[in-house]
Design a protein around this motif. Structure first.
Motif, PDB file in Angstrom:
ATOM      1  N   SER A  37       0.870  -1.182   0.000  1.00  0.00           N
ATOM      2  CA  SER A  37       0.000   0.000   0.000  1.00  0.00           C
ATOM      3  C   SER A  37       0.903   1.226   0.000  1.00  0.00           C
ATOM      4  N   ARG A  38       0.727   2.096  -0.982  1.00  0.00           N
ATOM      5  CA  ARG A  38       1.654   3.209  -1.167  1.00  0.00           C
ATOM      6  C   ARG A  38       1.154   4.498  -0.557  1.00  0.00           C
ATOM      7  N   PHE A  39       2.110   5.328  -0.142  1.00  0.00           N
ATOM      8  CA  PHE A  39       1.791   6.671   0.314  1.00  0.00           C
ATOM      9  C   PHE A  39       1.922   7.610  -0.875  1.00  0.00           C
ATOM     10  N   GLY A  40       0.796   8.159  -1.301  1.00  0.00           N
ATOM     11  CA  GLY A  40       0.816   9.109  -2.408  1.00  0.00           C
ATOM     12  C   GLY A  40       0.571  10.511  -1.900  1.00  0.00           C
ATOM     13  N   CYS A  41      -0.693  10.883  -1.847  1.00  0.00           N
ATOM     14  CA  CYS A  41      -1.055  12.247  -1.427  1.00  0.00           C
ATOM     15  C   CYS A  41      -1.188  12.375   0.089  1.00  0.00           C
ATOM     16  N   GLY A  42      -1.554  11.285   0.739  1.00  0.00           N
ATOM     17  CA  GLY A  42      -1.787  11.353   2.184  1.00  0.00           C
ATOM     18  C   GLY A  42      -3.048  12.100   2.558  1.00  0.00           C
ATOM     19  N   GLN A  43      -3.879  12.395   1.555  1.00  0.00           N
ATOM     20  CA  GLN A  43      -5.070  13.202   1.804  1.00  0.00           C
ATOM     21  C   GLN A  43      -6.358  12.562   1.283  1.00  0.00           C
ATOM     22  N   GLY A  44      -6.282  11.284   0.958  1.00  0.00           N
ATOM     23  CA  GLY A  44      -7.486  10.623   0.473  1.00  0.00           C
ATOM     24  C   GLY A  44      -7.852  10.975  -0.959  1.00  0.00           C
ATOM     25  N   LEU A  45      -6.898  11.445  -1.725  1.00  0.00           N
ATOM     26  CA  LEU A  45      -7.217  11.961  -3.060  1.00  0.00           C
ATOM     27  C   LEU A  45      -6.667  11.133  -4.212  1.00  0.00           C
ATOM     28  N   CYS A  46      -5.715  10.235  -3.960  1.00  0.00           N
ATOM     29  CA  CYS A  46      -5.052   9.573  -5.087  1.00  0.00           C
ATOM     30  C   CYS A  46      -5.307   8.079  -5.175  1.00  0.00           C
ATOM     31  N   GLY A  47      -5.703   7.447  -4.086  1.00  0.00           N
ATOM     32  CA  GLY A  47      -6.037   6.031  -4.112  1.00  0.00           C
ATOM     33  C   GLY A  47      -4.858   5.075  -4.016  1.00  0.00           C
ATOM     34  N   ALA A  48      -3.636   5.599  -3.947  1.00  0.00           N
ATOM     35  CA  ALA A  48      -2.468   4.706  -3.914  1.00  0.00           C
ATOM     36  C   ALA A  48      -2.444   3.826  -2.661  1.00  0.00           C
ATOM     37  N   CYS A  49      -3.149   4.249  -1.644  1.00  0.00           N
ATOM     38  CA  CYS A  49      -3.112   3.548  -0.349  1.00  0.00           C
ATOM     39  C   CYS A  49      -4.343   2.686  -0.106  1.00  0.00           C
ATOM     40  N   MET A  50      -5.169   2.486  -1.135  1.00  0.00           N
ATOM     41  CA  MET A  50      -6.434   1.776  -0.949  1.00  0.00           C
ATOM     42  C   MET A  50      -6.236   0.376  -0.379  1.00  0.00           C
ATOM     43  N   MET A  58     -11.037   1.370   0.672  1.00  0.00           N
ATOM     44  CA  MET A  58     -10.959   2.612   1.442  1.00  0.00           C
ATOM     45  C   MET A  58      -9.536   3.151   1.427  1.00  0.00           C
ATOM     46  N   PRO A  59      -9.377   4.479   1.434  1.00  0.00           N
ATOM     47  CA  PRO A  59      -8.028   5.048   1.497  1.00  0.00           C
ATOM     48  C   PRO A  59      -7.461   4.907   2.906  1.00  0.00           C
ATOM     49  N   SER A  60      -6.435   4.076   3.038  1.00  0.00           N
ATOM     50  CA  SER A  60      -5.925   3.782   4.385  1.00  0.00           C
ATOM     51  C   SER A  60      -5.201   4.967   5.002  1.00  0.00           C
ATOM     52  N   CYS A  61      -4.812   5.959   4.170  1.00  0.00           N
ATOM     53  CA  CYS A  61      -4.147   7.138   4.748  1.00  0.00           C
ATOM     54  C   CYS A  61      -5.121   8.001   5.535  1.00  0.00           C
ATOM     55  N   GLN A  62      -6.403   7.836   5.246  1.00  0.00           N
ATOM     56  CA  GLN A  62      -7.424   8.643   5.913  1.00  0.00           C
ATOM     57  C   GLN A  62      -8.282   7.807   6.853  1.00  0.00           C
TER      58      GLN A  62
END
Ligand code: FES
Ligand code: FES
Length: 154
Positions: A37-50, A58-62
């Motif tokens: 699971s990647r850290f992209g935007c950290g703001q729930g906007l890019c989906g890299a952390c889904m 779900m976006p795991s960063c949020q």
């Protein structure tokens, strides 16, 4: 420090030492060593952390750890193995659908969640389901084709 939070991650019950307010992405990567699971935007906007939480991407960063207490979290590592990839992983490999691949973990998780509910999802549904996942290298068309192939729509 809040009470320990127990969560099922890829079929294993774990109780991270992180505070319950810690983002799930941080727990997965920094404490559990699951780096898919990647850290992209950290703001729930890019989906890299889904990640998949009880069947929903779900976006795991949020998502704070406490929010997934007692739930089943599936990361890209939990979907398949090298020897037995998930159909979405297999289709992406076969079609060489990705370019850089940074966005791919989140896309695979979101696509797998969609196909679990709607195996015959058409291109519009796939595009809709992946709308929260950004891919900056322009591989979207090939990725959608691979998801359709995995779902049997083609
Ligand atoms: S890193 Fe979570 S949505 Fe971008
Ligand atoms: S393959 Fe997704 S950003 Fe490049």
């Amino acid at each position: 420090m809040s009470d320990p939070t127990t969560v099922d991650v890829n079929g294993v019950s774990v109780t991270p030492t992180s505070d319950g307010d810690t983002p799930l992405l941080t727990v997965l990567r920094d404490e559990l060593g699951l780096l898919g699971s990647r850290f992209g935007c950290g703001q729930g906007l890019c989906g890299a952390c889904m990640v998949d939480v009880d069947g929903t991407a779900m976006p795991s960063c949020q998502t704070p750890l406490w929010q997934v207490a007692g739930q089943q979290v599936t990361t890209v590592e939990g979907l398949g193995t090298d020897g037995r990839p998930h159909p979405v992983q297999q289709a992406i490999l076969e079609r060489q659908a990705a370019q850089c691949g940074f966005c791919l973990s989140g896309i695979v998780v979101a696509a797998a969640a969609l196909l679990a509910e709607e195996p015959d999802a058409d291109a519009d549904r796939v595009a809709e389901a992946l709308d929260r996942n950004l891919c900056r290298c322009g591989a979207q068309r090939r990725i959608i084709d691979a998801v359709l192939a995995a779902g049997g729509a083609r």
